[in-house]
Design a protein around this motif. Structure first.
Motif, PDB file in Angstrom:
ATOM      1  N   GLY A  29      -6.563  -3.206  -6.012  1.00 26.36           N
ATOM      2  CA  GLY A  29      -7.189  -3.642  -7.255  1.00 26.36           C
ATOM      3  C   GLY A  29      -6.216  -4.358  -8.165  1.00 26.36           C
ATOM      4  N   ASN A  30      -4.947  -3.967  -8.124  1.00 30.11           N
ATOM      5  CA  ASN A  30      -3.924  -4.634  -8.929  1.00 30.11           C
ATOM      6  C   ASN A  30      -3.850  -6.115  -8.576  1.00 30.11           C
ATOM      7  OD1 ASN A  30      -1.758  -4.641 -10.837  1.00 30.11           O
ATOM      8  ND2 ASN A  30      -0.285  -4.570  -9.157  1.00 30.11           N
ATOM      9  N   ALA A  31      -3.840  -6.419  -7.273  1.00 24.35           N
ATOM     10  CA  ALA A  31      -3.774  -7.811  -6.825  1.00 24.35           C
ATOM     11  C   ALA A  31      -5.060  -8.563  -7.152  1.00 24.35           C
ATOM     12  CB  ALA A  31      -3.501  -7.862  -5.319  1.00 24.35           C
ATOM     13  N   VAL A  32      -6.199  -7.921  -6.936  1.00 24.48           N
ATOM     14  CA  VAL A  32      -7.489  -8.584  -7.143  1.00 24.48           C
ATOM     15  C   VAL A  32      -7.731  -8.855  -8.622  1.00 24.48           C
ATOM     16  CG1 VAL A  32      -9.990  -8.317  -6.928  1.00 24.48           C
ATOM     17  CG2 VAL A  32      -8.501  -7.670  -5.023  1.00 24.48           C
ATOM     18  N   VAL A  33      -7.479  -7.855  -9.472  1.00 27.83           N
ATOM     19  CA  VAL A  33      -7.691  -8.037 -10.909  1.00 27.83           C
ATOM     20  C   VAL A  33      -6.711  -9.068 -11.465  1.00 27.83           C
ATOM     21  CG1 VAL A  33      -7.678  -6.905 -13.172  1.00 27.83           C
ATOM     22  CG2 VAL A  33      -8.663  -5.733 -11.201  1.00 27.83           C
ATOM     23  N   ALA A  34      -5.463  -9.036 -10.987  1.00 28.75           N
ATOM     24  CA  ALA A  34      -4.480 -10.032 -11.438  1.00 28.75           C
ATOM     25  C   ALA A  34      -4.934 -11.437 -11.083  1.00 28.75           C
ATOM     26  CB  ALA A  34      -3.115  -9.741 -10.815  1.00 28.75           C
ATOM     27  N   LEU A  95       4.734 -10.316  -8.992  1.00 32.36           N
ATOM     28  CA  LEU A  95       3.406 -10.215  -8.389  1.00 32.36           C
ATOM     29  C   LEU A  95       2.374 -10.977  -9.226  1.00 32.36           C
ATOM     30  CD1 LEU A  95       1.808  -7.021  -6.885  1.00 32.36           C
ATOM     31  CD2 LEU A  95       0.475  -8.491  -8.386  1.00 32.36           C
ATOM     32  N   TYR A  96       2.433 -10.807 -10.552  1.00 36.02           N
ATOM     33  CA  TYR A  96       1.466 -11.485 -11.410  1.00 36.02           C
ATOM     34  C   TYR A  96       1.719 -12.998 -11.449  1.00 36.02           C
ATOM     35  CZ  TYR A  96       0.266  -6.768 -12.934  1.00 36.02           C
ATOM     36  OH  TYR A  96      -0.137  -5.446 -12.970  1.00 36.02           O
ATOM     37  N   LEU A  97       2.980 -13.411 -11.352  1.00 34.36           N
ATOM     38  CA  LEU A  97       3.270 -14.837 -11.224  1.00 34.36           C
ATOM     39  C   LEU A  97       2.717 -15.395  -9.913  1.00 34.36           C
ATOM     40  CD1 LEU A  97       6.953 -14.958 -12.543  1.00 34.36           C
ATOM     41  CD2 LEU A  97       5.004 -16.167 -13.545  1.00 34.36           C
ATOM     42  N   ALA A  98       2.832 -14.599  -8.841  1.00 35.65           N
ATOM     43  CA  ALA A  98       2.315 -15.032  -7.545  1.00 35.65           C
ATOM     44  C   ALA A  98       0.809 -15.249  -7.593  1.00 35.65           C
ATOM     45  CB  ALA A  98       2.662 -13.995  -6.475  1.00 35.65           C
ATOM     46  N   ALA A  99       0.118 -14.446  -8.400  1.00 39.26           N
ATOM     47  CA  ALA A  99      -1.345 -14.539  -8.472  1.00 39.26           C
ATOM     48  C   ALA A  99      -1.824 -15.878  -9.003  1.00 39.26           C
ATOM     49  CB  ALA A  99      -1.892 -13.408  -9.341  1.00 39.26           C
ATOM     50  N   ALA A 108      -1.706  -8.870  -1.094  1.00 38.62           N
ATOM     51  CA  ALA A 108      -1.776  -7.529  -0.519  1.00 38.62           C
ATOM     52  C   ALA A 108      -1.132  -7.468   0.860  1.00 38.62           C
ATOM     53  CB  ALA A 108      -3.230  -7.073  -0.438  1.00 38.62           C
ATOM     54  N   LEU A 109      -1.329  -8.511   1.679  1.00 39.03           N
ATOM     55  CA  LEU A 109      -0.716  -8.520   3.007  1.00 39.03           C
ATOM     56  C   LEU A 109       0.801  -8.534   2.913  1.00 39.03           C
ATOM     57  CD1 LEU A 109      -3.025 -10.970   4.998  1.00 39.03           C
ATOM     58  CD2 LEU A 109      -2.575  -8.574   5.568  1.00 39.03           C
ATOM     59  N   ILE A 110       1.332  -9.388   2.052  1.00 35.32           N
ATOM     60  CA  ILE A 110       2.795  -9.453   1.899  1.00 35.32           C
ATOM     61  C   ILE A 110       3.317  -8.171   1.255  1.00 35.32           C
ATOM     62  CG2 ILE A 110       4.699 -10.714   0.824  1.00 35.32           C
ATOM     63  CD1 ILE A 110       2.947 -13.253   1.038  1.00 35.32           C
ATOM     64  N   ASN A 111       2.567  -7.634   0.296  1.00 38.41           N
ATOM     65  CA  ASN A 111       2.960  -6.394  -0.373  1.00 38.41           C
ATOM     66  C   ASN A 111       3.038  -5.226   0.613  1.00 38.41           C
ATOM     67  OD1 ASN A 111       3.461  -5.073  -3.029  1.00 38.41           O
ATOM     68  ND2 ASN A 111       1.681  -3.877  -2.441  1.00 38.41           N
ATOM     69  N   ALA A 112       2.183  -5.271   1.642  1.00 38.55           N
ATOM     70  CA  ALA A 112       2.161  -4.191   2.627  1.00 38.55           C
ATOM     71  C   ALA A 112       3.429  -4.122   3.455  1.00 38.55           C
ATOM     72  CB  ALA A 112       0.953  -4.357   3.552  1.00 38.55           C
ATOM     73  N   THR A 113       4.262  -5.165   3.403  1.00 35.26           N
ATOM     74  CA  THR A 113       5.499  -5.173   4.194  1.00 35.26           C
ATOM     75  C   THR A 113       6.660  -4.516   3.459  1.00 35.26           C
ATOM     76  OG1 THR A 113       6.186  -7.362   3.383  1.00 35.26           O
ATOM     77  CG2 THR A 113       4.777  -7.300   5.333  1.00 35.26           C
ATOM     78  N   ASP A 166       2.970 -17.354  -2.465  1.00 36.39           N
ATOM     79  CA  ASP A 166       3.364 -16.569  -1.298  1.00 36.39           C
ATOM     80  C   ASP A 166       4.864 -16.312  -1.311  1.00 36.39           C
ATOM     81  OD1 ASP A 166       0.758 -16.508  -0.365  1.00 36.39           O
ATOM     82  OD2 ASP A 166       1.005 -18.298   0.863  1.00 36.39           O
ATOM     83  N   LEU A 167       5.647 -17.343  -1.634  1.00 29.92           N
ATOM     84  CA  LEU A 167       7.107 -17.203  -1.663  1.00 29.92           C
ATOM     85  C   LEU A 167       7.538 -16.297  -2.814  1.00 29.92           C
ATOM     86  CD1 LEU A 167       8.104 -20.909  -0.895  1.00 29.92           C
ATOM     87  CD2 LEU A 167       7.782 -18.999   0.697  1.00 29.92           C
ATOM     88  N   ILE A 168       6.853 -16.396  -3.950  1.00 32.07           N
ATOM     89  CA  ILE A 168       7.159 -15.507  -5.080  1.00 32.07           C
ATOM     90  C   ILE A 168       6.863 -14.064  -4.703  1.00 32.07           C
ATOM     91  CG2 ILE A 168       6.479 -14.880  -7.433  1.00 32.07           C
ATOM     92  CD1 ILE A 168       5.986 -17.862  -7.949  1.00 32.07           C
ATOM     93  N   MET A 169       5.782 -13.853  -3.943  1.00 36.18           N
ATOM     94  CA  MET A 169       5.443 -12.490  -3.520  1.00 36.18           C
ATOM     95  C   MET A 169       6.474 -11.944  -2.544  1.00 36.18           C
ATOM     96  SD  MET A 169       3.315 -10.268  -4.368  1.00 36.18           S
ATOM     97  CE  MET A 169       3.673  -8.571  -3.866  1.00 36.18           C
ATOM     98  N   VAL A 170       7.017 -12.796  -1.696  1.00 35.58           N
ATOM     99  CA  VAL A 170       8.118 -12.367  -0.821  1.00 35.58           C
ATOM    100  C   VAL A 170       9.312 -11.933  -1.672  1.00 35.58           C
ATOM    101  CG1 VAL A 170       9.792 -13.126   0.911  1.00 35.58           C
ATOM    102  CG2 VAL A 170       7.392 -13.773   1.137  1.00 35.58           C
ATOM    103  N   ALA A 171       9.596 -12.688  -2.739  1.00 38.25           N
ATOM    104  CA  ALA A 171      10.676 -12.299  -3.651  1.00 38.25           C
ATOM    105  C   ALA A 171      10.377 -10.962  -4.312  1.00 38.25           C
ATOM    106  CB  ALA A 171      10.877 -13.383  -4.713  1.00 38.25           C
ATOM    107  N   ALA A 172       9.104 -10.695  -4.597  1.00 40.80           N
ATOM    108  CA  ALA A 172       8.723  -9.427  -5.225  1.00 40.80           C
ATOM    109  C   ALA A 172       9.020  -8.241  -4.305  1.00 40.80           C
ATOM    110  CB  ALA A 172       7.243  -9.450  -5.606  1.00 40.80           C
ATOM    111  N   VAL A 173       8.627  -8.348  -3.028  1.00 41.99           N
ATOM    112  CA  VAL A 173       8.884  -7.226  -2.127  1.00 41.99           C
ATOM    113  C   VAL A 173      10.380  -7.113  -1.822  1.00 41.99           C
ATOM    114  CG1 VAL A 173       6.569  -7.231  -1.142  1.00 41.99           C
ATOM    115  CG2 VAL A 173       8.335  -8.608  -0.074  1.00 41.99           C
ATOM    116  N   PHE A 174      11.089  -8.230  -1.840  1.00 42.88           N
ATOM    117  CA  PHE A 174      12.545  -8.187  -1.707  1.00 42.88           C
ATOM    118  C   PHE A 174      13.145  -7.411  -2.879  1.00 42.88           C
ATOM    119  CE2 PHE A 174      16.775  -9.999  -2.504  1.00 42.88           C
ATOM    120  CZ  PHE A 174      17.369  -9.841  -1.264  1.00 42.88           C
TER     121      PHE A 174
END
Length: 314
Positions: A29-34, A95-99, A108-113, A166-174
């Motif tokens: 929901g965090n990803a979807v609402v964002a 994450l919110y910038l990635a949205a 969500a897929l990238i976050n799952a890693t 997508d690249l920003i989200m990779v930076a987030a999980v990093f």
């Protein structure tokens, strides 16, 4: 509400399983609402006010612990500031910038890693031994990320046409991987509620100058209304406070390895919610990338990595 002494909850495994199902639902929901509110609320405003609201809710409960453990906090202030920077400060802000430029499903897929990045950072920075099966899992998950980022088209990567989100989200999980490694290397002996409250307080201070810069020079902020207050309350309460409490209770009650399995539900919930509320559709690259990520996570977690026990914010 998180407890300073949650030991009594360990006798309620049924409640733990319910909480562990709700936790990935809240993260999804965090990803979807964002994704659904980025046009109404600038990403840095979203991150800043989410944590301000969470802090306002937690502070009456967490302040006594902060006062009681003030000596430890003062002695470990540098470590706690670094931890807050990579978790509260950077992770959700990114994450919110990635949205802005990618879908909730991709987020969500990238976050799952995250478990893969934690294991990889533990190997690189802490020298943890990596078993062959875990190395294979990491390779599969990374291949899955590349598939999602490239949208199944190699030309996207070779032509440098990947979506910035997508690249920003990779930076987030990093960033979360760095936080998890630091948390293991510089463990702070504080009760869970005291630690969380202190982390949010420091994280708000980290975000503040970036938020003010964005407010004054770029976005101009947002108009407070029911339509903008509701998502902020959701961010603060559900993927913030409740997901944290449920996750830590689940890990305490059934163990980190079994609790980690529930993380796989996040992209499933996200794809369903995004389809219902945002009209997002699954492409073939989502299915292929998702299966590679899932296979990699299963192989990596079967190796029994303790890093999966690290705290997870939504």
């Amino acid at each position: 509400m998180p407890s300073e002494n949650p030991g009594y909850l360990s006798k309620l495994p049924g409640l733990a399983y319910v909480g562990l199902v709700l936790t990935p639902l809240f993260w999804a929901g965090n990803a979807v609402v964002a994704r659904g509110t980025v046009d109404a609320i600038p990403p840095l405003s979203m991150a800043f006010w989410r944590w301000v609201i969470a802090l306002a809710i937690l502070l009456p409960f967490g302040l006594p612990g902060i006062w009681r453990h003030r000596q430890i906090i003062r002695q470990r202030l540098g470590s706690m500031l670094a931890l807050a920077t990579f978790s509260v400060g950077a992770f959700n802000s990114l994450l919110y910038l990635a949205a802005n430029t990618t879908t909730a499903t991709n987020i969500a897929l990238i976050n799952a890693t995250i478990p893969i990045f934690v294991a990889l950072m533990s190997w690189l920075l802490l020298g943890d031994r990596t078993r062959p099966i875990q190395a294979l899992g990491i390779a599969l998950a990374v291949t899955g990320i590349v598939t999602v980022v490239a949208r199944g088209d190699l030309a996207v990567l070779t032509g440098l046409q990947a979506q910035p989100g997508d690249l920003i989200m990779v930076a987030a999980v990093f960033s979360w991987g760095l936080f998890s490694v630091l948390l293991r290397r510089q463990a702070v002996p504080l009760p869970a509620l005291t630690f969380l409250t202190t982390q949010i307080l420091l994280g708000v201070l980290v975000i503040l100058p970036f938020y003010l810069t964005d407010l004054l020079a770029f976005s101009g902020g947002f108009e407070l209304s029911g339509a903008t207050l509701a998502p902020l309350l959701y961010f603060a309460i559900f993927p913030g406070i409740l997901a944290y409490a449920f996750w830590n209770h689940g890990v305490h009650a059934i163990g980190p390895s079994r609790a980690a399995i529930f993380m796989y539900l996040t992209p499933v919930f996200a794809s369903i919610l995004a389809g219902i509320f945002l009209g997002e559709t699954l492409g073939r690259f989502h299915v292929i990338g998702g299966l590679l990520i899932l296979s990699g996570l299963i192989l990596a977690t079967r190796a029994g990595r303790t890093a999966l026990a690290d705290r997870k914010p939504g």
